[in-house]
Write an enzyme that holds these catalytic residues in place. Structure first.
Site, PDB file in Angstrom:
ATOM      1  N   VAL A  71      21.501   5.493 -52.755  1.00 17.05           N
ATOM      2  CA  VAL A  71      20.536   6.145 -53.875  1.00 17.05           C
ATOM      3  C   VAL A  71      20.722   4.737 -55.086  1.00 17.05           C
ATOM      4  O   VAL A  71      21.718   4.136 -55.163  1.00 17.05           O
ATOM      5  CB  VAL A  71      20.915   6.877 -54.788  1.00 17.05           C
ATOM      6  CG1 VAL A  71      20.908   8.374 -53.805  1.00 17.05           C
ATOM      7  CG2 VAL A  71      22.526   6.996 -55.160  1.00 17.05           C
TER       8      VAL A  71
ATOM      9  N   ASN B 196      29.040  10.885 -51.533  1.00 10.39           N
ATOM     10  CA  ASN B 196      29.611   9.586 -51.791  1.00 10.39           C
ATOM     11  C   ASN B 196      28.490   8.987 -52.998  1.00 10.39           C
ATOM     12  O   ASN B 196      27.286   8.823 -52.732  1.00 10.39           O
ATOM     13  CB  ASN B 196      29.622   8.634 -50.489  1.00 10.39           C
ATOM     14  CG  ASN B 196      30.170   7.248 -50.886  1.00 10.39           C
ATOM     15  OD1 ASN B 196      29.983   6.590 -51.729  1.00 10.39           O
ATOM     16  ND2 ASN B 196      30.888   7.015 -49.946  1.00 10.39           N
TER      17      ASN B 196
ATOM     18  N   VAL C 252      27.650   6.021 -53.947  1.00  8.68           N
ATOM     19  CA  VAL C 252      26.651   4.912 -53.320  1.00  8.68           C
ATOM     20  C   VAL C 252      25.907   5.357 -52.186  1.00  8.68           C
ATOM     21  O   VAL C 252      25.261   4.498 -51.730  1.00  8.68           O
ATOM     22  CB  VAL C 252      27.646   3.705 -53.250  1.00  8.68           C
ATOM     23  CG1 VAL C 252      28.412   3.238 -54.412  1.00  8.68           C
ATOM     24  CG2 VAL C 252      28.592   3.887 -52.016  1.00  8.68           C
ATOM     25  N   GLU C 253      26.340   6.344 -51.675  1.00 17.21           N
ATOM     26  CA  GLU C 253      25.157   6.813 -50.611  1.00 17.21           C
ATOM     27  C   GLU C 253      24.227   7.902 -50.976  1.00 17.21           C
ATOM     28  O   GLU C 253      23.284   7.583 -51.486  1.00 17.21           O
ATOM     29  CB  GLU C 253      26.270   7.367 -49.400  1.00 17.21           C
ATOM     30  CG  GLU C 253      27.168   5.922 -48.854  1.00 17.21           C
ATOM     31  CD  GLU C 253      27.855   6.530 -47.716  1.00 17.21           C
ATOM     32  OE1 GLU C 253      27.668   7.373 -47.171  1.00 17.21           O
ATOM     33  OE2 GLU C 253      29.000   5.867 -47.617  1.00 17.21           O
ATOM     34  N   MET C 254      24.434   9.114 -50.788  1.00 22.69           N
ATOM     35  CA  MET C 254      23.620  10.136 -50.902  1.00 22.69           C
ATOM     36  C   MET C 254      24.008  10.666 -52.714  1.00 22.69           C
ATOM     37  O   MET C 254      23.062  11.394 -53.169  1.00 22.69           O
ATOM     38  CB  MET C 254      23.475  11.286 -50.087  1.00 22.69           C
ATOM     39  CG  MET C 254      23.077  10.637 -48.774  1.00 22.69           C
ATOM     40  SD  MET C 254      23.680  11.934 -47.252  1.00 22.69           S
ATOM     41  CE  MET C 254      21.919  12.761 -47.052  1.00 22.69           C
TER      42      MET C 254
END
Lengths: 345, 345
Positions: free
Chosen positions: A86, A126, A128-130
């Site tokens: 994201v 996470n 820096v992910e979802m």
């Protein structure tokens, strides 16, 4: 920088037990992935898992799905050095392929998840992910989409929308993502025409150089070589007195130790599958190596302290190309709609 | 703030010519989209277009495909207020649905692209969308993926990798994205059981309130009402003496004038399709309205200067739900691989 001695000792003792490579030296990929007893497959569960896998509304921005980084339309990854979650945020590790991940003995580069069910929950929260605030928030997002509830009911029974069932469904779908019948598999099963002369030379070079000591078993990931039930972990880089270690910044990340905090796990990494490796550039845990030939050179030097001839490198690359399997045809899922309202804030 | 008088005059003169709504007052969606003579459909072209449509490597980061914002697994959009492109950048307009976009007389909210071919090139180089430096860079990215060249050859003949053919292929695929056989269509074709009593009341209210004056034709987008060959453009908001205009910040964007620079185009917008509108929240050019019932209230007030009763709103929402069609089953494309190297820098 030299490899720490305990690391070498761990590896050496592991290697000592490896004269055979499972039941047969060269193994074809099974037509079915192993299925855990507590999460049996069903058509409804697989369909739900596939739908969740492709649903970007499981991320805080509504833009990142499992498939964004583990793209099943590609080699099961994203062809990036490190993935982008994201708001364009990036992590520090290369996305492992989802294809044949069902054959891994543990998940993530550092093996910190025991199985696909445990893995599936990780990226959702996470940052820096979802980047969902927590799994409860993710489950709320799923509940806000009316079409999911009946799909959970069909897969798991009534009142079953939960993080565990979300993870079970995604894992069940992922167990269908296997790529049998590569040229290598056809060769191993008896079709002696399936590999080219160069691929056969590469296969022999792969064995002689010692690659197969770790990249063993049907998925070439050492999953047959148990360590704490988590498959094979190896120190990387093992030999550090070469220009690659600095050039590719291999030691910025301490691998499994970052998850366990144990000194013995410093620079230890799960051995990744080589299935479809020709499609999953760039390479290594930090995605720093762009080409497969360079990846072969680096591995030979850092793990086996060998300089391969250019011919050997080319032959091994040709052999690795023979590990590209058949990708099952899939239908595009329809994601349940959000009639009349939006969940995106 | 009052609507400028020239705007009102334009609208009034348009409305004057609208006693009939094309050939029939209520029209079903055709089973085929119109196809331009210079871009005939073929299976190879559609398959190429679909592959390009899903390929995130057409963006500078390798993370954003056409499908990211115009998600065909959803209602053809992304359920966000404004879309999110590379590095989490956002634009200022809501993603229009790709479903049935082949029935639009022009493309984009401001109609600045004459057709799907022209539209397809826009997002690729938009710095907040796919952000390729220019179309040449996009074509280089396509050329760097060896599997594309034979697909172009099959679709267009040899040596045909070009931005125009990229756009033609994507447009051809998009012309397959149509959703016939909604309850409304079945009703119009003679199945008098296809709509509920409430939907029928809503259909009548939709007509009586005057919605159908602009949202006309089979796609409910006024495409049958030509203006410079670009379908129907309307001023929005037309009536500005109401609380909605400020609450939803409708006048921050001057619409078509931002593309043409013409005063006559200030606050002019292409009339969007209402097909599948129940699935495409949030609403309006800036995605500021989260629910369909509120969108109906806002439209009645800003465009028709009417206060609808809550019953009328509910009935119209029910009718709009009957415009959700059948989504064709599609296979998941396989994106051609990048064997042994990566195109992502």
């Amino acid at each position: 920088m030299k490899a720490k001695s305990f690391g070498y000792i761990v590896i050496a003792s592991s290697l000592a037990g490896l004269p055979t490579l499972g039941q047969a030296e060269w193994q074809a990929l099974p037509e079915q992935a192993p299925v855990p007893a507590d999460n049996p497959m069903s058509a409804a569960k697989i369909e739900l898992g596939k739908t969740l896998y492709f649903d970007p509304r499981l991320s805080s921005t509504g833009t990142v799905s499992c498939n964004s980084c583990h793209n099943v339309m590609l080699g099961g990854d994203d062809n990036r050095d490190v993935s982008m979650g994201v708001h364009g945020k990036t992590g520090n590790r290369n996305a492992p392929t989802v294809w044949n991940s069902a054959f891994n003995a543990s998940q993530f580069w550092d093996g910190r998840a025991a199985d696909l069910e445990e893995q599936a929950k990780g990226p959702v929260t996470n940052p820096v992910e979802m980047a969902m605030k927590d799994l409860d928030t993710a489950i709320e997002a799923i509940r806000a989409i009316p079409g999911y509830e009946p799909m959970f009911t069909q897969a798991f029974g009534p009142d079953s929308v939960s993080e565990d069932n979300m993870a079970r469904a995604i894992a069940a779908y992922e167990r269908t993502l296997i790529t049998p019948n590569s040229p290598y598999d056809r060769y191993v099963k008896g079709d002696r025409e399936a590999l080219t002369a160069q691929q056969l030379r590469g296969m022999e070079a792969f064995k002689q150089a010692g690659c197969v000591s770790c990249h063993s078993g049907p998925a070439f990931n050492g999953a047959d070589l148990a360590r704490d039930g988590g498959g094979l972990f190896m120190k990387f880089p093992l030999f550090t007195d070469n220009p690659y270690v600095e050039r590719y910044d291999f030691m910025a990340d301490q691998g499994r130790a970052e998850a366990t905090g144990k000194a013995a796990d410093e620079y230890m990494w799960k051995v990744p599958t080589l299935r479809n490796v020709a499609l999953t550039a760039p390479y290594f845990h930090n995605g720093s190596v762009k080409t497969l030939d360079e990846a072969v050179r680096v591995m030979a030097k850092t793990q086996l302290n060998q300089e391969l001839s250019e011919q050997q490198v080319e032959d091994i690359v040709a052999f690795l190309g023979a590990l590209t399997g058949e990708f099952p045809e899939q239908s595009l899922p329809r994601l349940p709609g959000t009639p009349g309202f939006t969940i995106i804030q």
